[in-house]
Design a protein around this motif. Structure first.
Motif, mmCIF file in Angstrom:
data_model
loop_
_atom_site.group_PDB
_atom_site.id
_atom_site.type_symbol
_atom_site.label_atom_id
_atom_site.label_comp_id
_atom_site.label_asym_id
_atom_site.label_seq_id
_atom_site.Cartn_x
_atom_site.Cartn_y
_atom_site.Cartn_z
ATOM 1 N N ALA A 186 0.836 -1.208 0.000
ATOM 2 C CA ALA A 186 0.000 0.000 0.000
ATOM 3 C C ALA A 186 0.867 1.253 0.000
ATOM 4 C CB ALA A 186 -0.920 -0.006 1.212
ATOM 5 N N ALA A 187 1.969 1.202 0.776
ATOM 6 C CA ALA A 187 2.859 2.371 0.821
ATOM 7 C C ALA A 187 3.529 2.565 -0.536
ATOM 8 C CB ALA A 187 3.907 2.187 1.914
ATOM 9 N N ALA A 188 3.944 1.464 -1.149
ATOM 10 C CA ALA A 188 4.607 1.557 -2.447
ATOM 11 C C ALA A 188 3.670 2.184 -3.460
ATOM 12 C CB ALA A 188 5.065 0.164 -2.897
ATOM 13 N N LYS A 189 2.416 1.767 -3.407
ATOM 14 C CA LYS A 189 1.445 2.308 -4.358
ATOM 15 C C LYS A 189 1.237 3.804 -4.115
ATOM 16 C CE LYS A 189 -3.126 1.453 -6.249
ATOM 17 N NZ LYS A 189 -4.420 0.800 -6.005
ATOM 18 N N ALA A 190 1.137 4.159 -2.840
ATOM 19 C CA ALA A 190 0.946 5.579 -2.514
ATOM 20 C C ALA A 190 2.139 6.399 -2.998
ATOM 21 C CB ALA A 190 0.751 5.746 -1.010
ATOM 22 N N MET A 191 3.319 5.835 -2.870
ATOM 23 C CA MET A 191 4.517 6.573 -3.296
ATOM 24 C C MET A 191 4.581 6.681 -4.817
ATOM 25 S SD MET A 191 7.127 4.927 -0.526
ATOM 26 C CE MET A 191 8.656 5.713 -1.037
ATOM 27 N N ARG A 192 4.134 5.634 -5.503
ATOM 28 C CA ARG A 192 4.163 5.665 -6.972
ATOM 29 C C ARG A 192 3.143 6.645 -7.519
ATOM 30 N NH1 ARG A 192 3.977 0.151 -6.439
ATOM 31 N NH2 ARG A 192 1.863 0.122 -7.273
ATOM 32 N N THR A 193 1.968 6.650 -6.887
ATOM 33 C CA THR A 193 0.869 7.425 -7.458
ATOM 34 C C THR A 193 0.726 8.800 -6.829
ATOM 35 O OG1 THR A 193 -0.658 6.521 -5.827
ATOM 36 C CG2 THR A 193 -0.455 5.315 -7.900
ATOM 37 N N GLY A 194 1.363 8.999 -5.679
ATOM 38 C CA GLY A 194 1.203 10.267 -4.989
ATOM 39 C C GLY A 194 -0.136 10.401 -4.289
ATOM 40 N N SER A 195 -0.921 9.331 -4.290
ATOM 41 C CA SER A 195 -2.219 9.395 -3.609
ATOM 42 C C SER A 195 -2.071 8.866 -2.182
ATOM 43 C CB SER A 195 -3.249 8.579 -4.387
ATOM 44 O OG SER A 195 -2.707 7.323 -4.719
ATOM 45 N N PRO A 196 -3.077 9.105 -1.337
ATOM 46 C CA PRO A 196 -2.961 8.653 0.058
ATOM 47 C C PRO A 196 -2.900 7.134 0.150
ATOM 48 C CG PRO A 196 -4.846 10.137 -0.242
ATOM 49 C CD PRO A 196 -4.327 9.811 -1.603
ATOM 50 N N VAL A 197 -2.375 6.661 1.275
ATOM 51 C CA VAL A 197 -2.303 5.215 1.519
ATOM 52 C C VAL A 197 -3.723 4.654 1.611
ATOM 53 C CG1 VAL A 197 -1.596 3.453 3.173
ATOM 54 C CG2 VAL A 197 -0.094 5.411 2.717
ATOM 55 N N GLU A 198 -4.012 3.664 0.787
ATOM 56 C CA GLU A 198 -5.353 3.067 0.812
ATOM 57 C C GLU A 198 -5.558 2.280 2.097
ATOM 58 O OE1 GLU A 198 -5.745 0.628 -2.622
ATOM 59 O OE2 GLU A 198 -5.679 2.337 -4.009
ATOM 60 N N PRO A 199 -6.749 2.374 2.660
ATOM 61 C CA PRO A 199 -6.987 1.631 3.913
ATOM 62 C C PRO A 199 -7.160 0.138 3.633
ATOM 63 C CG PRO A 199 -8.975 2.770 3.243
ATOM 64 C CD PRO A 199 -7.910 3.153 2.250
ATOM 65 N N PRO A 200 -6.936 -0.700 4.642
ATOM 66 C CA PRO A 200 -7.120 -2.140 4.465
ATOM 67 C C PRO A 200 -8.602 -2.496 4.455
ATOM 68 C CG PRO A 200 -6.583 -1.675 6.747
ATOM 69 C CD PRO A 200 -6.544 -0.356 6.021
ATOM 70 N N ALA A 201 -8.913 -3.660 3.892
ATOM 71 C CA ALA A 201 -10.303 -4.125 3.883
ATOM 72 C C ALA A 201 -10.501 -5.038 5.085
ATOM 73 C CB ALA A 201 -10.594 -4.873 2.590
ATOM 74 N N ILE A 202 -10.915 -4.449 6.200
ATOM 75 C CA ILE A 202 -11.163 -5.250 7.401
ATOM 76 C C ILE A 202 -12.597 -5.007 7.825
ATOM 77 C CG2 ILE A 202 -10.571 -5.513 9.847
ATOM 78 C CD1 ILE A 202 -7.684 -4.947 9.057
ATOM 79 N N PRO A 203 -13.399 -6.059 7.846
ATOM 80 C CA PRO A 203 -14.804 -5.847 8.167
ATOM 81 C C PRO A 203 -14.987 -5.445 9.623
ATOM 82 C CG PRO A 203 -14.324 -8.195 7.918
ATOM 83 C CD PRO A 203 -13.078 -7.453 7.561
ATOM 84 N N PRO A 204 -16.002 -4.623 9.889
ATOM 85 C CA PRO A 204 -16.300 -4.268 11.283
ATOM 86 C C PRO A 204 -16.996 -5.436 11.989
ATOM 87 C CG PRO A 204 -17.925 -3.305 9.818
ATOM 88 C CD PRO A 204 -16.916 -4.011 8.941
ATOM 89 N N ALA A 205 -17.259 -5.267 13.261
ATOM 90 C CA ALA A 205 -18.033 -6.261 14.009
ATOM 91 C C ALA A 205 -19.427 -6.360 13.395
ATOM 92 C CB ALA A 205 -18.131 -5.842 15.476
ATOM 93 N N SER A 206 -20.114 -7.457 13.687
ATOM 94 C CA SER A 206 -21.435 -7.649 13.076
ATOM 95 C C SER A 206 -22.400 -6.547 13.488
ATOM 96 C CB SER A 206 -21.979 -9.019 13.456
ATOM 97 O OG SER A 206 -21.956 -9.155 14.852
ATOM 98 N N LYS A 207 -22.285 -6.100 14.735
ATOM 99 C CA LYS A 207 -23.130 -4.987 15.182
ATOM 100 C C LYS A 207 -22.236 -3.897 15.744
ATOM 101 C CE LYS A 207 -26.884 -8.104 16.381
ATOM 102 N NZ LYS A 207 -27.196 -9.035 17.467
ATOM 103 N N PRO A 208 -21.636 -3.118 14.867
ATOM 104 C CA PRO A 208 -20.695 -2.115 15.390
ATOM 105 C C PRO A 208 -21.408 -1.031 16.177
ATOM 106 C CG PRO A 208 -21.013 -1.841 13.026
ATOM 107 C CD PRO A 208 -21.756 -3.081 13.414
ATOM 108 N N GLY A 209 -20.751 -0.533 17.187
ATOM 109 C CA GLY A 209 -21.260 0.621 17.919
ATOM 110 C C GLY A 209 -20.771 1.870 17.221
ATOM 111 N N LYS A 210 -20.793 2.991 17.949
ATOM 112 C CA LYS A 210 -20.253 4.215 17.349
ATOM 113 C C LYS A 210 -18.732 4.085 17.218
ATOM 114 C CE LYS A 210 -20.623 9.217 17.642
ATOM 115 N NZ LYS A 210 -21.079 10.343 18.452
ATOM 116 N N TYR A 211 -18.110 3.478 18.216
ATOM 117 C CA TYR A 211 -16.650 3.303 18.177
ATOM 118 C C TYR A 211 -16.235 1.840 18.271
ATOM 119 C CZ TYR A 211 -16.892 8.299 18.869
ATOM 120 O OH TYR A 211 -17.195 9.625 18.720
ATOM 121 N N VAL A 212 -16.846 1.101 19.215
ATOM 122 C CA VAL A 212 -16.444 -0.306 19.325
ATOM 123 C C VAL A 212 -16.907 -1.047 18.080
ATOM 124 C CG1 VAL A 212 -16.483 -0.375 21.857
ATOM 125 C CG2 VAL A 212 -18.530 -1.023 20.584
#
Lengths: 934, 298
Positions: A159-185
């Motif tokens: 992701a860092a390499a891509k950001a450095m090549r393209t000059g765009s921000p580091v893309e976030p990872p694809a990590i699913p939230p909890a099944s019933k996410p709260g506002k923060y948890v």
């Protein structure tokens, strides 16, 4: 010598006198204060000390400082600066994209290896802006991460390499939230300490310096069994620069320490018994570490050798030499359910097999370090990364003969623990020396000493006998375990109890009999280690389950499904499971994915096209692990939450962060309860003056126990603030609301600063504390709830076996863990992947070898932990069967993640080539011989 | 710890030899130091007063093709050797071996000179140099000389060089002619010491459908590194086929005494592996003889 050393460090010119014998890492850390460069092994194995010299990554721990003459050195501290010249600064901190990506992807846990990982990656990207997975694995091959963050590191670099090549921000990872996410948890949040860890600013104990600080070293017996007949320290005392040399007679207080049983001498005195090579005989404090080391060689010691007991079965023989006055049996642990004789009589098939697991070393990358510092008010401060700060305080005070409150343990960041920082290491020794000299004393173990001295994972021999009906239903399981608890008790009884109660697997079995003999030997003590005995017994039961499936002609997944614990099941200790048993869902998730990837017959061997000597197959295993101390032990944690004058909150508890992510969990819980964003919440841990006792960080308990303490303390604070404001402004409590940084009282808005000020002015400080008591449990043998929660897991591993050489590779893993609720999905991903990688290490690379009580694997070069090249593709699923009492339903996760891995791999090896591995680690020579008859 | 009293960056061979021979206490040349400095740090080496660092001597950092050979300076980091197009063309086995020494950071310090001077019986780079028929250029106060690789070893970990009077300057590797090729391979185990269970380097020349001249080095096959002459004899003049490999396996059994090392491999396992590895490496080299212009991707 009057020579000068002239070089550039992070772009700055440095001109210093030459110090003979100095390595570049010493120059950076101790003369320039650039402590971001870490020393993990000091033997060119771990890569933590990687810095760039003229653009090339090198290991600074063994690179003579003089060799850098005239060169340009780049350390982690210089990286953000370097980025300004080569790429755009990506945040207000002007972090390098690599630093930013490591944070976003959770590519750091304890953080100790992080500077080395980032510098090695940076060097790679300088030469190769678009690296493939293979390129990354090649470049990072010898930059070890014991937390096993390799999958995230790999993704972060890309992701860092891509950001450095393209000059765009580091893309976030694809990590699913909890099944019933709260506002923060239940949502992805970075670690609160992440920026400090990726920039090298994070301080670990050895990074601290104090005025007038002395350096300590320990004279160790280095013989496994003997009586000490003479110790002469006079020559060592006479060495210029030596300030104190202490022996057993200089201990002012109690002479033994121990977590459960005080059977471990702080120092072995003349006429007393040495029980393992790491026993301490004398302590030296000197002006420099070099002088202290020289002094060790001047201490004269004589022994009368005694016979050596080197394995637990030998220890149990009636004529074995006695290691402790009461003999060699620490504990005979029994589990009884039903009548196994009847169970075996009802069985259509009976199988019996014996399995062996070796000792393992935690190999946390940060070796043990303690600094003790006497304070002018007559107290003792101890700076240390410890999993149980209050137990440290108690044990240090006991040795000094002081009340506990005179000792102040100030917990430091830990470079990994995994159970290995529960027992006292140098804390008492440093305090004794500081007490004797009146000066601050640092006691840092080197890797060699760490491998020799601290408690290991129990080596076991486990015989399993299973009976089943022809339809696969288990009728009886009988197990007999021998556990090598080494020279001292440590947590041996607890560990082997867990091994025993889990030895019939996560199955409902009508008749169970388990007997475990936890035996003293003259090996290094064995104590807590992630998995806590269950890793060992899971290897045995999950191996024999596959053997049973084969005998029955049944699908191994089906066999497990048929017997799996579910709601309503009764465990082998007589506990009725009333809730939160997600094992079947874990099995289903993993099975479906395995059949999707591996076809309808994933357990059939498959040849690799073009490489007929390679065979691939999948293997399957399941596991379970208790959350919390259980067995009737009171399990509680205290926490405080305070609204501070600046309008931010502080959460306080002594619970320990070893890298696993507790600060994130507690921060998110407080944020959720207080309806404030996590950045307004600071978490302070591990300080015996400032934080209430959170209990030991062990048994996968902190998310549940301390998590609840923080949750209830935060709720109490919210109630306190609400009642105060409703009273003051004379509105009903329902009309008091809290939003980000503000209190809203029926149309009126106050900042949290104002709220804090007002409450302090009126003498009602806005702070609450809460002691959470986990649901009561019952001792083994009494039936009822032995534990208040269990986590469950299923794993499948695909291996490739080279039939010509016996070599084994793990290609892919599929993992599902029932954790109740995913409070911190990013940290959870790290635990899941890191656990699997540690499990791969235990299966393929790690073997702590002893010979007659002597440690053969006394260097990291001999005790090999898994590297990024051993990292398979990992597909993971989070299963959430909430436990009602857990915070948002959460239960433990830290240990379950590695428990099914070894048998999943060895079952896959059997499926691929028909060779049953019944002894860890996998021996490629054994496989080769079985296949080639050589 | 004070592991040495003086650490001198020599700027020329003459200066290095001068310091080595005139220092009062024990003195040693050091290049990457990835073996030597570790041994000193871990107390497994007798005390050293002066270390003479030879990595700043320009001549020892040369990597170049001359009229009749490839010169690899003794202090060239093995990472550079592994990636050098020149080495990959003329001595691919050496490049392959150098690419497997230690880890990436170690390879930026470690040198072929150190690999050879350490004299371990299964040092990857050294085994490859043996198969390539390299000669070592040695400088002493008396002058320069070329030594066949085999002459450099006295016993396990013991070099035949007098390190107070002699320095390895570099290695002369014969240039590759058409129909010649080399290859290197090794087998590790994931536990324990990071030394190969077995490694093998092969150089051969193809004569139509048969193997012409051939050189084979297998480590560790004795106290000092050496060529497997009896195995080479089997290959000469024979086709690259199973019958030949069977004979080669027999020759290994007849001529090499593998040792059992408790934590690494039994002798039996080594015999078994040696046949497999030899076949793999010979076939790789054999196939490469048909690709005269091959320069593998760097």
């Amino acid at each position: 010598m009057s020579e000068r050393l002239h070089l550039w460090v992070n772009g700055q010119e440095v001109d210093l006198p030459v110090v003979p014998g100095e390595m570049l890492s010493d120059l950076l850390r101790y003369r320039l204060g650039l402590t971001g460069t870490k020393i993990g092994c000091n033997e060119m194995e771990c890569g933590a000390c990687t810095v760039l010299v003229d653009g090339e990554p090198i290991l600074s721990c063994s690179y003579p400082a003089v060799r850098a003459q005239g060169k340009h050195v780049l350390t982690i501290e210089g990286l953000s600066k370097a980025v300004e010249e080569t790429a755009k600064a990506s945040t207000e901190e002007s972090l390098h994209p690599l630093q930013e990506a490591f944070i976003k992807y959770g590519a750091l846990q304890c953080g100790f290896c992080t500077p080395g990982q980032i510098m090695t990656s940076y060097a790679l990207l300088l030469r190769n802006p678009e690296p493939s997975d293979e390129d990354i694995k090649t470049a990072l091959k010898d930059t070890l991460c014991r937390c096993g963050a390799y999958p995230a590191i790999l993704q972060a670099i890309k992701a860092a390499a891509k950001a450095m090549r393209t000059g765009s921000p580091v893309e976030p990872p694809a990590i699913p939230p909890a099944s019933k996410p709260g506002k923060y948890v239940g949502k992805v949040h970075p670690r609160p300490d992440a920026v400090a860890k990726v920039t090298g600013r994070a301080k670990y104990t050895d990074d601290l310096q104090f005025e007038g600080m002395l350096h300590a070293r320990v004279k160790r017996a280095m013989v496994p069994s003997a009586i000490v007949t003479r110790i002469d320290v006079s020559k060592a005392r006479a060495l210029p620069g030596v300030v104190a040399v202490l022996t057993a007679e200089d201990i002012p207080g109690e002479h033994n320490h121990g977590l459960v049983i005080y059977d471990w001498p702080i120092l072995v005195g003349v006429g007393e018994r040495v029980r393992y090579v790491g026993d301490a005989l004398a302590l030296v404090a000197a002006e420099t570490r070099e002088i202290a080391t020289q002094a060790l060689d001047l201490i004269e010691v004589e022994f009368e050798p005694l016979p050596v007991v080197s394995d637990p079965v030998q220890a149990a023989q009636p004529d074995a030499p006695k290691i402790h006055p009461n003999g060699n049996l620490l504990k005979h642990i029994k589990v009884r359910k039903g009548d196994v004789a009847q169970g075996f009589a009802e069985a259509d098939v009976i199988l019996e097999h014996t399995f062996y697991t070796p000792m393992h070393d935690h190999a946390f990358l940060e070796p043990e370090c303690s600094i003790a510092r006497p304070t002018p008010d007559g107290r003792m401060e101890v700076y240390v990364g410890s999993q149980i700060p209050y137990a440290d305080r108690q044990q240090i005070a006991r040795a000094l003969g002081w009340p506990e409150t005179r000792v102040h343990v100030i917990g430091q960041l830990m470079g990994g623990g995994f159970g290995g920082k529960e027992d006292i290491a140098g804390q008492i020794h440093a305090a004794l020396l500081a007490h004797a000299t009146g000066r601050p004393v640092k006691l840092l173990y080197d890797r060699h000493e760490s491998l020799i001295a601290h408690p290991k994972r129990h080596a076991t021999q486990i015989r399993v006998k299973v009976g089943a009906k022809s339809d696969g239903r288990l009728t009886a399981v009988e197990t007999e375990l021998y556990g090598d608890t080494g020279a001292y008790a440590s947590l041996g009884e607890k560990v082997m109890t867990r091994a025993t109660t889990h030895s019939s697997g996560p199955y409902e079995v009508p008749h169970v009999k388990a007997d475990c003999y936890a035996m003293y030997t003259n090996n290094p003590p064995a104590g807590a280690f992630r998995g806590f005995g269950v890793m060992q017994s899971a290897f045995a039961i999950e191996s024999i389950m596959d053997m049973l499936a084969e005998r029955l002609g049944m699908d191994p997944v089906e066999l497990r499904r048929k017997n799996a614990l579910r709601v309503g099941s009764v465990t082998n200790t007589g506990q009725v499971l009333r809730q939160s048993v997600g094992l079947l869902e874990c099995i289903e998730k993993v099975e479906a994915e395995m059949r999707r990837l591996g076809g309808p017959n994933p357990f059939e061997p498959k040849a690799v096209p073009g490489a007929p000597h390679l065979r691939r197959a999948w293997g399957f295993a399941v596991g379970y692990k208790n959350t919390g101390l259980g067995g009737g032990a009171p399990d509680k944690a205290g926490a405080e939450v305070e609204l501070r004058r600046d309008g931010t909150f502080q959460v306080r508890t002594s619970s320990a962060e070893l890298g696993q992510g507790l600060p994130t969990v507690l921060q998110l819980i407080a944020a959720e309860e207080l309806n404030q964003s996590p950045r307004r919440i600071e978490v302070l841990l591990m300080d015996t003056d400032l934080t209430p006792d959170g209990g030991p960080t062990t048994a996968s308990r902190q998310t549940f126990v301390t998590g609840n303490a923080v949750r209830y303390a935060a709720r109490a604070l919210k109630e306190l603030l609400t009642s105060e404001l409703s009273e003051r402004y004379d509105v009903p409590p329902e009309q008091v609301r809290f939003v980000e940084g503000l209190a809203q009282i029926n149309g009126r808005t106050l900042t949290l600063q104002q709220v804090a000020e007002e409450m302090m002015a009126s003498g009602r400080p806005p702070v609450t504390s809460y002691t959470y008591w986990a649901p009561a449990t019952r001792p083994l043998g009494e039936g009822g709830d032995m534990h208040f929660a269990f986590s469950f897991a299923a794993q499948a591993a695909e291996v490739e076996v080279n039939t010509l050489t016996g070599e084994v590779k793990v290609l892919r893993m599929i993992i599902a863990n029932d954790v109740g609720y995913a409070i911190n999905p990013l940290g959870l991903r790290g635990q899941i992947e890191g656990g699997a990688i540690m499990g791969i290490g235990h299966t393929l690379t790690e073997n702590f070898i002893l010979k007659d009580g002597h440690v053969v694997t006394d260097r990291l070069a001999r005790y090999r932990t898994p590297s990024i090249v051993h990292t398979p593709e990992i597909i993971s699923f989070v299963v959430e069967h909430p436990v009602a009492e857990g915070p948002y339903g959460a239960k433990g996760v830290g240990e379950i993640v590695l428990i099914p891995t070894p048998p999943a791999i060895t079952n896959a090896i059997y499926n691929a080539v028909g060779v049953r591995v019944d002894r860890l680690p996998v021996d490629q020579e054994m496989i080769c011989k079985a296949l080639n008859n050589c | 710890m004070r592991f040495w009293n003086a650490y001198v960056l020599a700027r020329s061979i003459e200066e290095a030899l001068d310091i080595l021979s005139h220092t009062p206490g024990p003195a040693l040349p050091v290049a990457g130091g990835t073996d030597l400095l570790l041994e000193i740090q871990q107390g497994e080496h007798e005390p050293v007063h002066t270390l003479v660092d030879i990595t700043h001597i320009p001549e020892l950092k040369r990597l170049e093709q001359t009229e009749d050979h490839l010169f690899i300076g003794a202090a060239v980091p093995v990472s550079r050797i592994a990636e050098s197009p020149l080495v990959r063309f003329h001595a691919l086995a050496v490049a392959e071996a150098c690419g497997q020494i230690g880890g990436p950071q170690v390879r930026n310090s470690a040198t072929l000179g150190g690999n050879v001077a350490h004299a371990l019986p299964a040092a990857d780079g050294m085994i490859a140099l043996l198969a390539l028929d390299a000669r070592a250029e040695v400088a002493s106060l008396e002058g320069r000389r070329l030594e066949p690789m085999e002459n450099l070893f006295k016993g396990p970990g013991q070099t035949a060089l007098d390190l107070r009077r002699e320095i390895l300057v570099g290695f002369h590797v014969p240039l590759r002619r058409s129909h010649q090729a080399s290859a290197f391979g090794r087998v590790m185990r994931p536990q324990g010491v990071a030394l190969p269970i077995l490694n093998t380097a092969v150089w051969l020349e193809r004569h139509g459908e048969v193997i012409g001249d051939v050189r084979v080095a297998i480590g560790p096959s004795g106290p000092v590194p050496r060529r497997a002459n009896a195995v080479e004899a089997v290959f000469r003049g024979r086709p690259c086929n199973e019958e030949t490999f069977a004979a080669a396996r027999q020759a290994i059994r007849d001529s090499i005494r593998f040792r059992s090392s408790p934590l690494r491999a039994s002798a039996e396992y080594r015999y078994h592996l040696s046949g497999i590895l030899l076949e793999e490496v010979v076939i790789k080299a054999w196939q490469r003889t048909l690709e005269p212009s091959v320069v593998e991707a760097v």
